[in-house]
Design an enzyme around this catalytic site. Structure first.
Site, mmCIF file in Angstrom:
data_model
loop_
_atom_site.group_PDB
_atom_site.id
_atom_site.type_symbol
_atom_site.label_atom_id
_atom_site.label_comp_id
_atom_site.label_asym_id
_atom_site.label_seq_id
_atom_site.Cartn_x
_atom_site.Cartn_y
_atom_site.Cartn_z
ATOM 1 N N GLU A 76 0.857 -1.190 0.000
ATOM 2 C CA GLU A 76 0.000 0.000 0.000
ATOM 3 C C GLU A 76 0.891 1.238 0.000
ATOM 4 O OE1 GLU A 76 -1.579 0.638 4.249
ATOM 5 O OE2 GLU A 76 -0.546 -1.295 4.300
ATOM 6 N N LYS A 125 2.856 4.527 1.002
ATOM 7 C CA LYS A 125 3.310 5.139 2.247
ATOM 8 C C LYS A 125 3.013 6.630 2.129
ATOM 9 C CE LYS A 125 7.308 5.339 5.355
ATOM 10 N NZ LYS A 125 7.351 6.785 5.599
ATOM 11 N N ASP A 176 2.918 10.504 2.941
ATOM 12 C CA ASP A 176 3.887 11.410 3.551
ATOM 13 C C ASP A 176 3.161 12.481 4.359
ATOM 14 O OD1 ASP A 176 6.300 12.432 4.233
ATOM 15 O OD2 ASP A 176 6.675 13.429 2.332
ATOM 16 N N ARG A 185 2.033 11.067 17.098
ATOM 17 C CA ARG A 185 2.966 9.987 17.366
ATOM 18 C C ARG A 185 3.944 10.388 18.469
ATOM 19 N NH1 ARG A 185 8.119 8.441 15.535
ATOM 20 N NH2 ARG A 185 8.380 6.185 15.475
ATOM 21 N N TYR A 206 -4.623 2.901 8.370
ATOM 22 C CA TYR A 206 -3.872 1.762 7.852
ATOM 23 C C TYR A 206 -3.350 0.821 8.933
ATOM 24 C CZ TYR A 206 -0.065 5.079 8.802
ATOM 25 O OH TYR A 206 0.772 5.982 9.399
ATOM 26 N N LYS A 234 11.082 2.660 -0.319
ATOM 27 C CA LYS A 234 11.046 4.094 -0.609
ATOM 28 C C LYS A 234 11.204 4.368 -2.103
ATOM 29 C CE LYS A 234 12.025 6.926 2.414
ATOM 30 N NZ LYS A 234 11.210 7.906 3.170
ATOM 31 N N CYS A 277 24.425 45.478 -4.304
ATOM 32 C CA CYS A 277 23.035 45.068 -4.172
ATOM 33 C C CYS A 277 22.266 45.415 -5.445
ATOM 34 C CB CYS A 277 22.405 45.766 -2.969
ATOM 35 S SG CYS A 277 20.623 45.532 -2.882
ATOM 36 N N CYS A 280 19.564 48.338 -4.532
ATOM 37 C CA CYS A 280 19.901 49.720 -4.172
ATOM 38 C C CYS A 280 21.309 50.129 -4.576
ATOM 39 C CB CYS A 280 19.722 49.936 -2.672
ATOM 40 S SG CYS A 280 20.996 49.127 -1.690
ATOM 41 N N CYS A 308 23.620 42.923 1.571
ATOM 42 C CA CYS A 308 23.571 44.324 1.153
ATOM 43 C C CYS A 308 23.816 45.214 2.360
ATOM 44 C CB CYS A 308 22.205 44.622 0.556
ATOM 45 S SG CYS A 308 21.877 46.368 0.385
ATOM 46 N N CYS A 315 17.814 50.585 1.249
ATOM 47 C CA CYS A 315 17.531 49.507 0.312
ATOM 48 C C CYS A 315 16.041 49.153 0.369
ATOM 49 C CB CYS A 315 18.372 48.281 0.647
ATOM 50 S SG CYS A 315 18.102 46.915 -0.493
#
Ligand code: IVH
Length: 738
Positions: free
Chosen positions: A127, A129, A131, A150, A239, A327, A434, A437, A458, A464
């Site tokens: 089945e 897994k 996430d 958990r 499950y 996996k 930067c 600016c 920067c 900025c």
């Protein structure tokens, strides 16, 4: 004061109470939408008007002030701890398989273990897994009574109220035949669609960013207010199970089918198989289809089907022997780097981003990928070691790269295909200025590690634009200038409307009342449109009179005016100079007394860029990092300008010590002679005066203390003759610090 067009004073007690309760609900809902859903659903002005009415009723009818009055509440309070739940049967993790051979091993281990039972035909389930986050749901007599995370496997957190909002979790079990008591276990997850919708809602109001569905699901489950969890539309697949008064069925497969009958969602992709080939076949089928699932899965779980055999095979080192998670490899795809852009973060960090030819990786189109910092682009880590292969391989515009999206959603470049590098591709030159600016962008030394920081930053500070909004938000915030009614929302609005570019502009807003009014009005309209588009719902109109906004504006301008003479430490902190937090700001205020002195010292250190610390007095808790930050800040002419303009509007109060209570030198007459090494004469004088001492130029019988440095001559002699206390500079500093 009035509410819905009525004078509060004319309310009967019953009316006042009812109206207070009504406003309480409405305000609480608005707070929730604002602070927790990141989706304000009512205009600021309307909110302010309701809050005013609410408070007016509380004042006029104090007997009805609620214990949970919103006037006393700090909005957006963080989640408090949940109570702990010990799992009667621990929630375990699974052993992993990465290759087909690993799966073959697993099946062979099973065959070997059950070798004696010659005719035993072993079956396994396969089945997806999921996430997400696992949760355990306890049902007593078919009624959901407690749900937990958990946690560490042994002890989790009680999140019953939040789990109750998940529509895939039945409050009472359907059908029949369920054990008198059973803990149903499974995965809480968020679909891509829900994740995208949340991101859109949040972005529309400049709310928080969400990294990936899994983390977001986790955050959504740990909410104090179940209303927030409910709004996230989490899902659940059952499950497995924990403590139970009887097995749900003789096999894994049938048990899960039962869960389906009892009202749970179960994975439609679960199968039962007898051979390795069939199991791996199911793995391949799931992998192929995973992008159409609409939620993240990161592999396929195989479990020995018969529960009696599971029990015989047992556990080892906290994992069931009878199950394994196969996996998926991280998904990869090839594409090209079309451009490298530099984004300037709110703290001024230059963040390089590779713009890619769009490519689909595991069902998600990837167009951008972070390049982290300039070392990363060069192919080395902070120690100089190569990060992509044995040699440093850099990333260039035009390169073909392999990108990967692992379990989480953040994609990354894993490989550069050098064979495909165009002949004309040149190493990327990381900008030293930067892009927003034009100020120099530098890599600082990390004092602790003695190494260069990996990120270039920067130095434009106040000027900025990329940093400006964040600085402005900081400027008005609680610990800083604390301007009531001028929160992040309004700052964002005024900045984008061009009304406030630097802090000084805040203090001239009143003179631009019309424009401010217009900006607020436009936002209100935009929000109303958005709201309608979002739900088409009509809300009872609370706000009618335009003058409420005007009233609100007057309040705002008054709040701004009220902060024209801030405490010096707050003001220094509000400037948002790097590394200068509240404590350091207070130390600077205490030691230098006035903003002029702070600026003078700042200029001084900036004039000695090679060794700024050499011209800075020694102050407890202020080290090289702060001194350099001061040097950077005051060395930047544009900051000067901004500060000048600000000081034309704002007069920070000189820092005054509570003389009688704190200082041992208060009321004393002090003479400085000889050369001082840590303080300039000016500083020494200012310091003494701040402590309530008088500073004299010559020694007499009225002199209490003579501070003598090297080279002191006649004044020291005189002091000794008169029996006056003589201190070294260090002793003086020590005395002053008491
Ligand atoms: S069975 C004793 N089945 O994976 C076996 N776990 O690495 C208990 N997970 O903490 C787990 N989908 O959060 C099982 N179909 C599935 C699963 C699954 C996701 C998660 C679960 C568990 C972790 C184990």
């Amino acid at each position: 004061m009035s509410t819905e067009g009525r004078e509060i004073e004319s309310f009967s007690e019953a009316e006042a109470k009812a109206e207070l309760d009504r406003l309480h609900e409405a305000l609480a809902a608005a707070d929730r939408a604002y602070f927790e859903l990141d989706a304000p659903d009512i205009a600021d002005a309307a909110y302010d008007a309701m809050k005013r009415d609410y408070q007016a009723i509380e004042t006029a009818f104090p007997q009805f002030k609620r214990d949970d009055s919103l006037s006393d509440k700090v909005a957006g309070a963080p989640v408090e701890g949940f109570s702990k739940v010990r799992h009667a049967v621990p929630m375990l993790s699974l052993g992993k398989a990465y290759t087909d051979e690993d799966v073959v091993d697993f099946i062979e281990r099973a065959r070997r273990f059950f070798d004696r039972d010659k005719d035993l035909e072993l079956a396994f389930t396969a089945e997806p897994k999921i996430d997400g986050l696992s949760a355990s749901l306890r049902y007593e007599n078919g009624v959901f009574v407690q749900g937990a995370t958990r946690g560490d496997g042994a002890v989790g957190e009680d999140i019953t109220a939040n789990l109750k909002t998940i529509k895939d979790i039945p409050q009472t079990l359907k059908g029949s035949g369920w054990p008198q008591s059973i803990e149903i276990r499974g995965e809480v997850y968020m679909t891509y669609a829900e994740f995208e919708a949340l991101k859109t809602r949040s972005a529309a109001v400049g709310g928080q960013e969400y990294v990936n569905p899994r983390n977001t699901a986790a955050g959504s489950l740990r909410q104090k207010d179940p209303g927030v969890t409910a709004s996230r539309n989490l899902r659940f697949f059952a499950y497995a199970w924990g403590a139970t008064t009887e097995d749900p069925a003789p096999t894994q497969f049938e048990a899960v089918q039962k869960f389906g009958e009892w009202g749970f969602e179960i994975s439609p992709w679960m199968v039962r198989a007898k051979t390795v080939e069939d199991l791996i076949g199911q793995y391949k089928a799931i992998e192929e289809k995973r992008s159409s699932f609409g939620y993240d899965i990161d592999g396929v779980v195989y479990k020995l089907d018969r529960l009696d055999l599971q029990r015989r095979w047992g556990f080892s080192s906290g994992e069931p022997r009878w199950a394994v998670a196969h996996k998926f490899p991280a998904e990869q795809a090839m594409t090209t780097v079309q451009r490298i852009d530099i984004q300037v973060g709110r703290t001024g960090t230059l963040a390089p981003v590779a713009r890619l030819a769009p490519v689909s990786v595991g069902g998600v189109v990837v167009e951008n990928v972070t390049l982290h910092n300039e070392d990363y682009i060069k192919g080395i880590d902070s120690t100089g070691a190569p990060i992509r292969g044995d040699e440093p391989i850099d990333i260039r515009v035009g390169d073909t790269v392999v990108i990967q999206r692992a379990g989480d959603v953040i994609p990354q470049i894993v490989r550069v295909i050098l064979e495909k590098r165009p002949a004309e591709a040149v190493p990327y030159e990381f900008p030293h200025t930067c892009p927003v600016c034009g100020s120099p962008a530098t890599r600082e030394m990390n004092e602790k590690t003695g190494k260069e920081e990996s990120r270039r930053r920067c130095t434009g500070e106040l000027i900025c634009a990329a940093q400006a909004v964040e600085r402005l938000r900081h400027f008005v915030s609680r610990g800083a200038m604390d301007i009531e009614g001028l929160g992040a929302e309004n700052i964002d609005l005024f900045f984008s409307a061009g009304l406030v570019k630097t802090a000084a502009d805040i203090f001239t807003l009143k003179a631009r009342r019309e424009a401010v009014q217009q900006a607020l009005f436009e936002r209100r309209e935009a929000q109303a449109r958005q709201r309608e588009a979002a739900k088409g719902a009509t809300r009872k109109k609370v706000l009618t009179a335009e003058e409420r906004t005007y009233e609100g504006l007057d309040k705002l301008f008054a709040a701004i005016d009220a902060r024209r003479e801030p405490e010096l430490d707050r003001f220094i902190f509000a400037l948002g100079i790097r590394h200068i937090g509240e404590t350091t700001a207070a130390a600077l205020a205490k030691n230098f007394g006035t903003i002029e002195n702070v600026i003078e010292v700042g200029k001084d250190v900036a004039a000695h860029p090679d060794d700024p610390a050499s011209v800075f007095p020694s102050i407890d808790g202020i080290g090289g990092t702060v001194i350099e930050a001061l040097s950077d800040f005051f060395g930047n002419e544009q900051n000067d300008e901004v500060l000048d303009r600000l000081l034309a509007e704002v007069r920070p109060k000189p820092y005054v010590l509570n003389v009688s209570a704190t200082s041992e030198v208060a009321g004393k007459t002090v003479v400085f002679t000889g050369s001082l090494e840590k303080l300039t004469r000016g500083e020494a004088k200012a310091m003494a005066e701040r402590l309530g001492a008088k500073v004299a130029g010559s020694v007499s019988k009225n002199t209490d203390i003579v501070v003598a440095g090297p080279g002191a001559g006649s004044k020291l002699k005189q002091a000794t003759e008169l029996g006056i206390m003589v201190l070294s500079e260090d002793e003086w500093l020590e005395l002053a610090a008491r």
